[in-house]
Design a protein around this motif. Structure first.
Motif, PDB file in Angstrom:
ATOM      1  N   ASP A 307       0.926  -1.031   0.100  1.00  0.00           N
ATOM      2  CA  ASP A 307      -0.098  -0.022   0.122  1.00  0.00           C
ATOM      3  C   ASP A 307       0.894   1.214  -0.005  1.00  0.00           C
ATOM      4  O   ASP A 307       1.508   1.607   0.825  1.00  0.00           O
ATOM      5  N   MET A 308       0.918   1.794  -0.932  1.00  0.00           N
ATOM      6  CA  MET A 308       1.702   3.149  -1.277  1.00  0.00           C
ATOM      7  C   MET A 308       0.728   4.467  -0.840  1.00  0.00           C
ATOM      8  O   MET A 308       1.332   5.562  -0.824  1.00  0.00           O
ATOM      9  N   ASN A 309      -0.417   4.263  -0.201  1.00  0.00           N
ATOM     10  CA  ASN A 309      -1.123   5.498   0.281  1.00  0.00           C
ATOM     11  C   ASN A 309      -0.489   5.821   1.673  1.00  0.00           C
ATOM     12  O   ASN A 309      -1.196   5.439   2.682  1.00  0.00           O
ATOM     13  N   ARG A 310       0.403   6.393   1.786  1.00  0.00           N
ATOM     14  CA  ARG A 310       1.035   6.792   3.013  1.00  0.00           C
ATOM     15  C   ARG A 310       1.847   7.921   2.756  1.00  0.00           C
ATOM     16  O   ARG A 310       2.376   8.273   1.755  1.00  0.00           O
ATOM     17  N   PRO A 311       2.585   8.425   4.003  1.00  0.00           N
ATOM     18  CA  PRO A 311       3.095   9.745   4.016  1.00  0.00           C
ATOM     19  C   PRO A 311       4.741   9.084   3.293  1.00  0.00           C
ATOM     20  O   PRO A 311       5.219   8.050   3.597  1.00  0.00           O
ATOM     21  N   PHE A 312       5.299  10.110   2.514  1.00  0.00           N
ATOM     22  CA  PHE A 312       6.643   9.903   2.168  1.00  0.00           C
ATOM     23  C   PHE A 312       7.798  10.537   3.112  1.00  0.00           C
ATOM     24  O   PHE A 312       7.368  11.807   3.545  1.00  0.00           O
ATOM     25  N   TYR A 313       8.741   9.937   3.556  1.00  0.00           N
ATOM     26  CA  TYR A 313       9.579  10.628   4.540  1.00  0.00           C
ATOM     27  C   TYR A 313      11.216  10.737   3.916  1.00  0.00           C
ATOM     28  O   TYR A 313      11.499   9.941   3.137  1.00  0.00           O
ATOM     29  N   THR A 314      11.524  11.777   4.190  1.00  0.00           N
ATOM     30  CA  THR A 314      12.904  12.033   3.832  1.00  0.00           C
ATOM     31  C   THR A 314      13.758  11.691   5.174  1.00  0.00           C
ATOM     32  O   THR A 314      13.745  12.153   6.064  1.00  0.00           O
ATOM     33  N   THR A 353      -4.894   2.373  -7.844  1.00  0.00           N
ATOM     34  CA  THR A 353      -5.395   2.352  -6.559  1.00  0.00           C
ATOM     35  C   THR A 353      -4.211   2.953  -5.687  1.00  0.00           C
ATOM     36  O   THR A 353      -4.716   3.088  -4.191  1.00  0.00           O
ATOM     37  N   GLY A 354      -3.072   2.469  -5.910  1.00  0.00           N
ATOM     38  CA  GLY A 354      -1.942   2.883  -5.204  1.00  0.00           C
ATOM     39  C   GLY A 354      -1.705   1.563  -3.974  1.00  0.00           C
ATOM     40  O   GLY A 354      -0.843   1.567  -3.284  1.00  0.00           O
ATOM     41  N   LYS A 355      -2.346   0.405  -4.272  1.00  0.00           N
ATOM     42  CA  LYS A 355      -2.265  -0.821  -3.583  1.00  0.00           C
ATOM     43  C   LYS A 355      -2.307  -2.151  -4.308  1.00  0.00           C
ATOM     44  O   LYS A 355      -3.254  -2.028  -5.162  1.00  0.00           O
ATOM     45  N   LEU A 356      -1.933  -3.103  -3.639  1.00  0.00           N
ATOM     46  CA  LEU A 356      -2.256  -4.474  -4.390  1.00  0.00           C
ATOM     47  C   LEU A 356      -2.155  -5.668  -3.220  1.00  0.00           C
ATOM     48  O   LEU A 356      -1.287  -5.198  -2.199  1.00  0.00           O
TER      49      LEU A 356
END
Length: 499
Positions: A307-314, A353-356
């Motif tokens: 699931d890519m539907n999440r915050p992106f962190y540096t 959908t950003g997920k599988l």
């Protein structure tokens, strides 16, 4: 050997796959018939790194003659390109833990292991295919791939290379390595965005027929140096096979004894290479996928949902700041039972959908080979400090993430402590001066070089000559663009060398 797309059934030969990188349907090339269980200890016993590479790569690229393959390998893994003749030495940290040092190449990162050889493979493939166009290598980087690709393709006739990196997503030393790159056939551009933005754009561009025709009219074709290209991935299998041979030679394991491997990974290529080594017959037990706070892979190995539907962190381990892991598609292909239709459906789901999600049978195949754990920045710094204080060994942040993942997995499964484990060390610690200073309570300098001098003075770790040489080199590439302007940047670069 033929190669087929993870999303289709059309087969191409090895040199076509090497030259073109991405399949026309957007999938990744994989062997049509994988050389399963083709390696034994006797195949690699008493061989040096170059000889092991020849054995492994002959299984994946039998199109090249033995003499030609050895010539390319010996040129790539030479004293001029690597600071140790062992190429990828094992450092014994504990009785049951060895660190596989993959940072002794020209750019002090594991990407040198593949990108020292890949240009030779690509040029040979171009000749075999009778391709007369100039090849433009398009590469997105989260820090290390870019510099290694630039160094590998620098002034290689018939090739040019364009690298994109996120403005705030690489360390200052990684940025300087790219901004000061030499060579007449290179271009480096920062983008206002993250690695996923750059990578997604390039993958779309590779299947954009209109743009391909536009540059073809100018005598140019696109290819890739990212690990979506099988020519980038295959050489990475070698160092896991070589490490196995070394463990047996050292008496750390018996030739039929399993060992575990921990890999810090964002794009999944490095750990997929270990999986390939296992499929080829190397007795690798558990593959532990180590992530930083961008822990999309950890969650998959725990739940079966990506699931890519999440915050992106540096983070302080920027080469792993990735949410869309390109090589993960190849892994999905294998756990689906090499079902290209199933794989294509997953990738369609991910795009829309950003997920599988995999089913129970498929997830059981995952758990039979893999585990995952993640480590945040504060934990990473604590591990750097702990390892240095306990063993006098300085780890870069990515390697520390791997060490932390191993420790967490050991807490859940203490029985793993009886099995020898390899920690893949992916970069020299001097590429991340601020993180090392903060972890070891060393004064941060006004420049990265001052910080590194301070680290060297405290730890005794010598300043790598390649990084030392950067000090006096001028900045060449300082442009930063909006991610929407990447295509125009590429077309402008094409105009500088096209017919």
């Amino acid at each position: 050997m033929n190669y087929t797309s993870t999303r289709g059934t059309v087969a191409v030969n090895e040199t076509y796959a090497l030259l073109h990188g991405l399949a026309e349907d957007g999938g990744l090339y994989v062997p049509s018939l994988f050389p399963t269980n083709c390696l034994t200890y006797n195949d690699v016993k008493d061989k040096n790194y170059q000889e092991v590479a020849a054995v492994v790569l002959s299984k994946l690229f039998p199109c090249f003659s033995e003499a030609h393959l050895k010539e390319m390998i010996n040129s790539a893994y030479s004293d001029a390109n690597f600071s140790t003749r062992d190429i990828a030495p094992l450092h014994s940290l504990l009785e049951k833990v060895s660190v596989l040092e993959l940072f002794h190449g020209r750019t002090q990162a594991f990407k040198d292991m593949a990108l020292s050889l890949f240009p030779y493979l690509l040029v040979a493939a171009k000749e075999a295919e009778g391709e007369k166009k100039e090849v433009l290598i398009l590469t997105a980087t989260s820090g290390d791939t870019g510099k290694a690709a630039l160094e590998g393709f620098k002034d290689v006739p018939g090739t040019h290379i364009q690298v994109f990196y996120p403005t705030d997503g690489v360390s200052p030393m990684q940025a300087e390595q790219m901004q000061k790159q030499e060579g007449d056939n290179v271009n480096v551009t920062a983008i206002h965005g993250n690695f996923d933005d750059a990578q997604q754009f390039l993958k779309r561009l590779f299947v954009d027929k209109d743009t391909a025709e536009e540059v073809a009219a100018k005598g140019v074709m696109f290819s890739s140096a990212n690990s979506i290209n099988i020519g980038r991935l295959a050489p990475q299998v070698v160092y896991y096979v070589n490490a196995y041979a070394e463990l047996v030679a050292q008496g750390a394991i018996h030739e039929d004894e399993a060992f575990n491997v921990v890999v810090p990974t964002g794009n999944f290529g490095n750990i997929l290479a270990a999986y390939y080594a296992k499929k080829m017959g190397i007795p690798i037990g558990k593959l532990i996928c180590a992530s930083n706070q961008n822990n999309v892979l950890t969650d998959f190995f725990e739940s079966g949902t990506y699931d890519m539907n999440r915050p992106f962190y540096t983070t302080i381990s920027p080469s792993m700041d990735i949410l869309e892991s390109s090589n993960f598609e190849r892994f999905l292909y294998y756990i689906s039972g090499e079902d290209s239709e199933r794989t294509a459906g997953w990738m369609k789901d991910l795009k829309s959908t950003g997920k599988l999600t995999v089913n129970e049978e498929e997830f059981n195949r995952v758990k039979a080979n893999f585990a995952g754990a993640y480590v945040d920045d504060e934990e990473t710094k604590a591990i750097i400090e702990q390892v240095y204080n306990s063993y006098g060994y300085v780890m870069d942040p990515h390697t520390a993430v791997a060490m932390g993942a191993y420790m967490k997995e050991l807490e859940k499964h203490p029985e793993d402590g009886a099995r020898h484990t390899i920690i893949a060390s992916t970069a020299h610690p001097f590429k991340f001066p601020t993180a090392i200073c903060e972890a070891l309570d060393i004064k941060v300098g006004d420049t990265p070089y001052e910080s590194l001098d301070n680290i060297s003075a405290v730890t005794g770790v010598a300043f790598p000559k390649q990084l030392e040489a950067l000090k006096s080199k001028p900045l060449r590439f300082t442009k930063a663009i909006d991610k929407e302007n990447m295509k125009q940047e590429i077309l402008d670069f094409v105009d500088t060398f096209s017919k």
